[in-house]
Scaffold this motif. Sequence first.
Motif, short mmCIF file in Angstrom:
data_model
loop_
_atom_site.label_atom_id
_atom_site.label_comp_id
_atom_site.label_asym_id
_atom_site.label_seq_id
_atom_site.Cartn_x
_atom_site.Cartn_y
_atom_site.Cartn_z
N PRO A 567 -73.59 52.68 10.02
CA PRO A 567 -73.19 51.45 10.72
C PRO A 567 -72.46 50.45 9.83
CG PRO A 567 -75.46 51.29 10.08
CD PRO A 567 -74.98 52.61 9.54
N THR A 568 -72.15 50.84 8.60
CA THR A 568 -71.55 49.90 7.65
C THR A 568 -70.22 49.36 8.15
OG1 THR A 568 -72.59 51.15 5.86
CG2 THR A 568 -70.88 49.57 5.25
N ASP A 569 -69.34 50.23 8.66
CA ASP A 569 -67.97 49.84 9.01
C ASP A 569 -67.77 49.54 10.49
OD1 ASP A 569 -67.09 50.15 6.36
OD2 ASP A 569 -66.83 52.31 6.65
N GLY A 570 -68.79 49.70 11.28
CA GLY A 570 -68.64 49.43 12.71
C GLY A 570 -69.92 49.73 13.46
N ARG A 571 -70.08 49.10 14.66
CA ARG A 571 -71.31 49.26 15.43
C ARG A 571 -71.14 50.19 16.62
NH1 ARG A 571 -75.37 48.39 12.58
NH2 ARG A 571 -76.58 48.30 14.52
N ASN A 572 -69.93 50.71 16.82
CA ASN A 572 -69.71 51.65 17.92
C ASN A 572 -68.56 52.59 17.55
OD1 ASN A 572 -67.14 50.40 18.84
ND2 ASN A 572 -68.47 48.68 19.43
N PRO A 573 -68.41 53.70 18.25
CA PRO A 573 -67.37 54.68 17.90
C PRO A 573 -65.96 54.11 17.93
CG PRO A 573 -68.99 55.67 19.36
CD PRO A 573 -69.31 54.20 19.31
N GLU A 574 -65.67 53.21 18.88
CA GLU A 574 -64.31 52.67 18.97
C GLU A 574 -63.95 51.88 17.72
OE1 GLU A 574 -66.56 52.53 21.33
OE2 GLU A 574 -65.67 53.79 22.91
N GLN A 575 -64.90 51.07 17.21
CA GLN A 575 -64.64 50.30 15.99
C GLN A 575 -64.40 51.23 14.80
OE1 GLN A 575 -67.91 47.59 15.46
NE2 GLN A 575 -67.35 46.32 17.24
N LEU A 576 -65.23 52.29 14.69
CA LEU A 576 -65.07 53.22 13.57
C LEU A 576 -63.72 53.93 13.61
CD1 LEU A 576 -68.63 54.84 13.49
CD2 LEU A 576 -67.71 53.16 11.88
#
Length: 589
Positions: A567-576
């Motif tokens: 979860p370091t770079d984003g909280r959901n798949p779209e953000q990652l």
Amino acid sequence: MGLVVVALVAYLAYLAYHRRQLERAKLEVERKHAEEIAELHLRTIEALAVAIDAKDNTTHQHLERVVLYADAIGRELQLSEDEMKALKAAALLHDIGKLAVPEYIISKPGRLTEEEFEKMKIHTVVGSEILERVRFPYPVVPIVRSHHERWNGTGYPDGLQGTEIPVGARILAVVDTFDALASDRQYRRALSPQEAIATIKLEAGETYDPFIVELLEKTYPEVERLIAAAPQQPESKLSTHVKIEKGGRSPKAGLSVEVASDTNSALYSIAQARQELQILYELTQALGNSLSVEETVRLLTNQLQKLIQFDTIAVYLIQDGTLRPRFVEGINARLLAQLQIPLGQGLSGWVAGNGKFSLNGNPAVEPGYVENPAEFSKLRSALSVPLDSTKGIIGALTLYSVRPNAFKVDHLRVLKAIGMKAGATINNSLIHEQIGRSADTDGLTGLPNSRVLMARLEQETSRSNRQQLAYSLFVLDLNGLKQINDRHGHLEGNRALRGVGRALERCLREYDLLARLGGDEFVILLPGMSGDAAAEKRIELALAVERLSEEFPEFEVSVSMGSATYPTDGRNPEQLLGLADRRMYWHKR
């Protein structure tokens, strides 16, 4: 004294007269009883004929016409009274043995297969066995048994020749064929009487007694006039369509009738035919609703076990010129499941390659079946038929037994009867599977597509939240794909994309996911991998792609990569995906 003698003579005369009257009355009673028995006998025969009509697709008028033709020829030959009675009874009952033949064979519009014809031939023997129990006072049984014998000795069941064939059977063979040719059938129109006679005359001296054929040609016009002049009787039909309203509740315990286990008995043959028809009907209905190969084969296995005794069943399908097992169950299943049979070789490979059957073949001839001498096969015989479909032959269905010569012609007939339906159903199931895979698969590379990727990302995010684990993903882009397409053509560009996919797959674990987003972009999902481990993985991936230069010496193959970690770079798949994509383009610049 004289009066006494006169009185005595008169008394004796009276006694003699009275005795004669009693004898006449007794004879009259016996005559009426005999007539009633004969009438009952005739009605019983006609009732049996109606039962045969319900089994066969002929009409009762056909039987009546056959009786009239036979009667006319019998009178021309001046047959005795008993011979004429036997001829009439046989004309009505000659096909009673078809009760032991499955309806799908009787009603088949086209030519019978060799196995179906073998089954059809038993109706002469079964019919004679049934009528032997009636104990007719005249020779009906020999006529029924021999009505398919041929004048030249090539008929069945006994191969009788010429005058060895009972005269009633010779008459019946001719008149039955004549009326059949002159009647409409579901697969052809009726011939005219003249055309039917001409057709039969072509077989005179070969199939039919030539003298009987001459007598038919002489007598049929008069019989036709009698038939035309006779008042039309309403067709007698059995109430097979009636719905029974009463007695709606099912019994708590079913009742069954024991059938003799003697496989040569007529009753057993009839019961077996009915069971076979019911099972094949149920199987056909079930196969029509199946869209899974495994479900289809499971249905086949369950139903075939009711008709054929076998120890192992295997369904082999053709893939790239090789016969490969799709389903195997039973003894030595592990050995059979490992086979890769070249098409045309071995038992099942020969069946699938040539479109022919194998009856009681040797299982040991399957290529690679016993590669290890320490392995021992218990299987001793096999029955195999091709799986046919509208696409062509797609494989083979093979039954194995531990007993030598375990399978009979009847078993082959049953298996061939369902071969086309089973093959078509399995082919449809394969198409359904292929469509399902294509919905989840990239057509160019064979990798999972974006639909599968997003579903896996959602699953991995949920799992990581539950177990407090990280996961990483890479977005990769093939550098210079446009230049490759422009200089070398799109086929080379596609080959490069597939090469990159193969190189990346070799670096992944079994549970990692490599998907193609489209164009020149790929995504790699690495469950349970932290950011530091992903940095090390990045180097391995880049080196794997660089080694492709040996496969593509005409142009350079490389990729740009961007990574992100949950979860370091984003909280959901779209953000990652968004972050990894931006990093990939930064790396490309």
